[in-house]
Structures are given as C-alpha cells and as structure tokens.
Design a protein around this motif. Structure first.
Motif, PDB file in Angstrom:
ATOM      1  N   ARG A  75       7.798   5.488  -2.776  1.00  0.00           N
ATOM      2  CA  ARG A  75       7.630   4.395  -3.763  1.00  0.00           C
ATOM      3  C   ARG A  75       9.002   3.816  -4.135  1.00  0.00           C
ATOM      4  NH1 ARG A  75       3.205   7.851  -4.927  1.00  0.00           N
ATOM      5  NH2 ARG A  75       4.321   9.297  -6.267  1.00  0.00           N
TER       6      ARG A  75
ATOM      7  N   ARG B 235      -2.723   2.115  -4.708  1.00  0.00           N
ATOM      8  CA  ARG B 235      -2.224   3.442  -5.106  1.00  0.00           C
ATOM      9  C   ARG B 235      -0.765   3.339  -5.568  1.00  0.00           C
ATOM     10  NH1 ARG B 235      -5.597   7.711  -4.023  1.00  0.00           N
ATOM     11  NH2 ARG B 235      -6.912   7.612  -2.186  1.00  0.00           N
TER      12      ARG B 235
ATOM     13  N   LYS C 267       0.843  -1.190   0.000  1.00  0.00           N
ATOM     14  CA  LYS C 267       0.000   0.000   0.000  1.00  0.00           C
ATOM     15  C   LYS C 267       0.876   1.236   0.000  1.00  0.00           C
ATOM     16  CE  LYS C 267      -3.493   2.326   2.732  1.00  0.00           C
ATOM     17  NZ  LYS C 267      -3.950   2.995   1.535  1.00  0.00           N
TER      18      LYS C 267
HETATM   19  P1  DGP Z   1      -4.729   6.310   1.504  1.00  0.00           P
HETATM   20  O1  DGP Z   1      -3.872   5.745   2.607  1.00  0.00           O
HETATM   21  O2  DGP Z   1      -4.838   5.421   0.285  1.00  0.00           O
HETATM   22  O3  DGP Z   1      -6.062   6.827   2.005  1.00  0.00           O
HETATM   23  O4  DGP Z   1      -3.911   7.594   0.980  1.00  0.00           O
HETATM   24  C1  DGP Z   1      -3.705   8.672   1.828  1.00  0.00           C
HETATM   25  C2  DGP Z   1      -3.943   9.979   1.150  1.00  0.00           C
HETATM   26  O5  DGP Z   1      -2.775  10.370   0.438  1.00  0.00           O
HETATM   27  C3  DGP Z   1      -5.089   9.980   0.150  1.00  0.00           C
HETATM   28  O6  DGP Z   1      -5.853  11.166   0.336  1.00  0.00           O
HETATM   29  C4  DGP Z   1      -4.410  10.018  -1.176  1.00  0.00           C
HETATM   30  C5  DGP Z   1      -3.098  10.690  -0.913  1.00  0.00           C
HETATM   31  N1  DGP Z   1      -1.994  10.203  -1.749  1.00  0.00           N
HETATM   32  C6  DGP Z   1      -1.666   8.929  -2.015  1.00  0.00           C
HETATM   33  N2  DGP Z   1      -0.562   8.876  -2.756  1.00  0.00           N
HETATM   34  C7  DGP Z   1      -0.175  10.152  -2.965  1.00  0.00           C
HETATM   35  C8  DGP Z   1       0.913  10.764  -3.637  1.00  0.00           C
HETATM   36  O7  DGP Z   1       1.783  10.105  -4.214  1.00  0.00           O
HETATM   37  N3  DGP Z   1       0.967  12.123  -3.610  1.00  0.00           N
HETATM   38  C9  DGP Z   1       0.047  12.871  -2.964  1.00  0.00           C
HETATM   39  N4  DGP Z   1       0.200  14.192  -2.971  1.00  0.00           N
HETATM   40  N5  DGP Z   1      -0.990  12.339  -2.321  1.00  0.00           N
HETATM   41  C10 DGP Z   1      -1.097  11.003  -2.317  1.00  0.00           C
END
Ligand code: DGP
Length: 206
Positions: free
Chosen positions: A75, A96, A39
């Motif tokens: 990543r 993601r 994740k």
């Molecule tokens: P999640 O754990 O999937 O709910 O992701 C956390 C939050 O971070 C979600 O609002 C999306 C954001 N996000 C995920 N990947 C990235 C990224 O690479 N860059 C940015 N700016 N935001 C991200």
C-alpha cells in the motif's frame, strides 16, 4: 476541489470488483469528476509478486508478521501517487485497503494495535463501503476459490473483525446480497453524500 478517497471492503464474493468498476464509471459520468481505481494487493510490483506467491501457494513459508508488513508496504508503494491524484482533483477508489490488512492478520492472532501500526500515516478514507454478504449468497455466487484465505472459517472470522473491531464513523455498511443494480444504487447514494461533506484536507489513517 480535491478528489475523494473511497475504499471498498468486504469478503470474497461480495461483488467488490464489479462495484468498484461501477463506482469509477458513475463518478465520471454522473458526477463529471475524474476517477481512478486501484486494487490491493497490487500484484504487479515486486512486493506484490511475493504476496501473490504467498496467496497462491499455501506451502509458502513466510511468518504472519512478515507477510503483514509486505501487504502494508504494497500500500505504501502507491501512497504518494494516491495523494497526488487526490490533490489534483481525482477521486481514488480502492478495492481493499488497510482494513483488510488488519482484519486478516488479527484473525491469525496478531495483536490488533501492532497490525494497525505499519499502515498509520497512509492517506485516510473519506468513505469506507463495506459490502456485506451472507455465507449462503456467497456460496450461490460460486463459493470461494483456492487461495490461502478462501475458506469459510477464515471468511467468517474476518467478517466479525471488520464489523466488530474495525467499523468506524466513516463506514457505510452495504447489503451486498441484493442484485448488482440495487447495490450500485445504495453505494452511489453514500458517495454523493460523501462529496457533499468532503473536508478540505485529505485525512491520514490513524
Ligand atoms: P483479492 O485480490 O481482493 O481477492 O485479495 C486477495 C486475498 O488477500 C484475499 O483473500 C484477501 C487478502 N488480503 C487483501 N489484503 C490483505 C492484507 O493487507 N493482508 C492480508 N493478510 N490479507 C489481505
């Protein structure tokens, strides 16, 4: 045969985490292949902990460029491990990936080409599943939480960036408004087709 790199993208409340778990289970049980799930952001590393702090504390001061590079670095922390798994025949599912990285920064007004550049060279996806959910359904599922990006205007702009700017040939758009089992069935059909046409070489994100 190498493993496939399967990316799941979508807005909050689209059901990404549930479907990622189901993909992992189905690849193992229905296709008889090893499979692991990662994740992003991975909040367990030092960089991930800074990202977590940024997401949870909206008063954290970090420039848009700095946080963008940290998400990308997060990543890269896993890149070699992912390549090793794929080469060992393990299918890797990512909740993601680079597309979230680009979409969220683009909507803040950063240059799209600049946003993409730190991720160039990462292992490329064989399949990107975009779980598309309407605002009404997202609301019925409990709406958005309290983290930095969980606001309707941001979600709307990010969806537009995903679908209008980032969507590419390796993408399959999944109607994620349906019930979980129907979504799982649609996803599994796309995955089977990816395995039937899997190139020998792991691709590179360009
Ligand atoms: P999640 O754990 O999937 O709910 O992701 C956390 C939050 O971070 C979600 O609002 C999306 C954001 N996000 C995920 N990947 C990235 C990224 O690479 N860059 C940015 N700016 N935001 C991200």
């Amino acid at each position: 045969m190498r493993g496939a790199l399967i990316v799941v993208e979508g807005l909050d409340r689209a059901g990404k985490s549930t479907q990622c778990e189901r993909i992992e289970r189905n690849v193992k049980t229905q296709l008889g292949r090893e499979c692991v799930l990662y994740k992003f952001p991975d909040r367990t590393t030092a960089i991930g902990s800074t990202i977590n702090n940024y997401l949870q504390n909206t008063d954290t001061q970090l420039s848009d460029e700095a946080i963008h590079l940290l998400f990308s670095a997060n990543r890269w922390e896993r890149a070699q491990e992912i390549i090793n798994k794929l080469n060992a025949g393990v299918t890797v599912v990512l909740d993601r990936y680079v597309y979230s990285g680009i979409a969220f920064s683009m909507v803040k007004g950063l240059d799209p080409a600049w946003c993409k550049s730190p991720d160039v060279g990462l292992p490329g996806a064989d399949l990107v599943l975009f779980l598309d959910v309407t605002e009404d359904v997202a609301k019925k599922r409990g709406g958005y939480g309290s983290e930095r990006y969980e606001k309707i205007e941001i979600q709307r702009a990010v969806r537009k960036a995903f679908l209008e700017d980032l969507r590419a040939d390796n993408w399959t758009i999944i109607d994620a408004n349906n019930d979980l089992d129907a979504v799982e069935t649609d996803i599994f059909a796309a995955i089977k087709s990816t395995f039937n046409n899997l190139p020998e070489q792991i691709s590179v994100f360009k």
